[in-house]
Write a protein that holds these residues in place. Structure first.
Motif, short mmCIF file in Angstrom:
data_model
loop_
_atom_site.label_atom_id
_atom_site.label_comp_id
_atom_site.label_asym_id
_atom_site.label_seq_id
_atom_site.Cartn_x
_atom_site.Cartn_y
_atom_site.Cartn_z
N PRO A 177 -27.68 82.63 -72.88
CA PRO A 177 -27.05 83.95 -72.78
C PRO A 177 -25.53 83.81 -72.83
CG PRO A 177 -28.69 83.64 -71.05
CD PRO A 177 -28.50 82.32 -71.72
N GLU A 178 -24.88 84.69 -73.55
CA GLU A 178 -23.41 84.66 -73.62
C GLU A 178 -22.79 85.24 -72.36
OE1 GLU A 178 -21.90 86.32 -77.25
OE2 GLU A 178 -23.35 85.21 -78.46
N ASP A 179 -23.53 86.13 -71.70
CA ASP A 179 -22.99 86.80 -70.52
C ASP A 179 -24.15 87.27 -69.65
OD1 ASP A 179 -21.10 87.92 -68.83
OD2 ASP A 179 -21.02 89.82 -69.93
N TYR A 180 -23.87 87.44 -68.40
CA TYR A 180 -24.83 88.03 -67.45
C TYR A 180 -24.15 89.27 -66.88
CZ TYR A 180 -27.49 83.66 -67.57
OH TYR A 180 -28.23 82.59 -67.97
N PRO A 181 -24.29 90.41 -67.54
CA PRO A 181 -23.56 91.60 -67.10
C PRO A 181 -24.13 92.21 -65.82
CG PRO A 181 -24.98 92.14 -68.96
CD PRO A 181 -25.08 90.65 -68.74
N GLY A 182 -23.25 92.90 -65.12
CA GLY A 182 -23.65 93.70 -63.96
C GLY A 182 -24.39 92.94 -62.88
N TYR B 127 -27.03 91.25 -62.94
CA TYR B 127 -27.55 89.93 -63.31
C TYR B 127 -26.50 88.84 -63.07
CZ TYR B 127 -30.72 93.19 -65.44
OH TYR B 127 -31.57 94.23 -65.64
N GLY B 128 -25.25 89.16 -63.38
CA GLY B 128 -24.17 88.22 -63.10
C GLY B 128 -23.97 88.02 -61.61
N GLU B 129 -24.09 89.12 -60.85
CA GLU B 129 -23.96 89.03 -59.40
C GLU B 129 -25.06 88.14 -58.82
OE1 GLU B 129 -23.88 93.04 -57.84
OE2 GLU B 129 -22.38 93.63 -59.33
N ARG B 130 -26.29 88.32 -59.28
CA ARG B 130 -27.41 87.50 -58.79
C ARG B 130 -27.19 86.03 -59.15
NH1 ARG B 130 -32.13 91.32 -61.16
NH2 ARG B 130 -31.92 93.04 -59.68
#
Length: 143
Positions: free
Chosen positions: A83-88, A90-93
């Motif tokens: 994944p290039e990014d884990y937005p919102g 998902y990134g926090e987790r």
């Protein structure tokens, strides 16, 4: 049916990601039961197109060494792109999980060298005495 759901829920709630293993070998009968149960997982058209290779002892050590040599030459390239990014959320987790891992391992947040060493434990299989590799080829190796 309710009892079956509660059993499944309890099993799923009790799972965790292990980051260290005892060196004790797992008995052959237990390994066989695990592989047999895993074979019941659904697949497209019930083809179950996978093979499972379980390493033991020196075989695990050779596999670990081969994986590390490969990693030294080229970075991992999964079948599907990272994944290039884990937005919102998902990134926090992901961050929370990472912080918990490093805290449990006694690694300071700004100690990037120790974080890198911890990350390499993935390629050491976290000290597991056996490794199960699920693949679609008839045989992996040689190691």
């Amino acid at each position: 049916m309710t009892h079956q759901f509660e059993t499944l829920r309890d099993i799923l709630k009790s799972r965790y990601s292990c980051r260290a293993f005892r060196p004790d070998p797992v008995p052959e009968g237990v390994l066989a039961k695990i592989v047999t149960a895993a074979g019941l997982a659904p697949s497209w058209c019930n083809a179950q197109p996978w093979q499972v290779t379980v390493t033991r002892g020196e075989e695990t050590a050779r596999f670990r060494e081969a994986l590390l040599k490969t990693f030294d030459k080229e970075k991992p390239a999964p079948d599907m792109p990272w994944p290039e990014d884990y937005p919102g959320v998902y990134g926090e987790r992901r961050r929370k999980c990472g912080y918990q891992l490093y805290a449990a391992a006694g690694i300071a947040r700004d100690n990037y060298a120790a974080r890198g060493e911890q990350s390499m434990q993935n390629f050491h299989f976290f000290g597991a005495p056996h490794v199960a590799v699920v693949h679609s080829e008839a045989r992996l190796g040689p190691y």
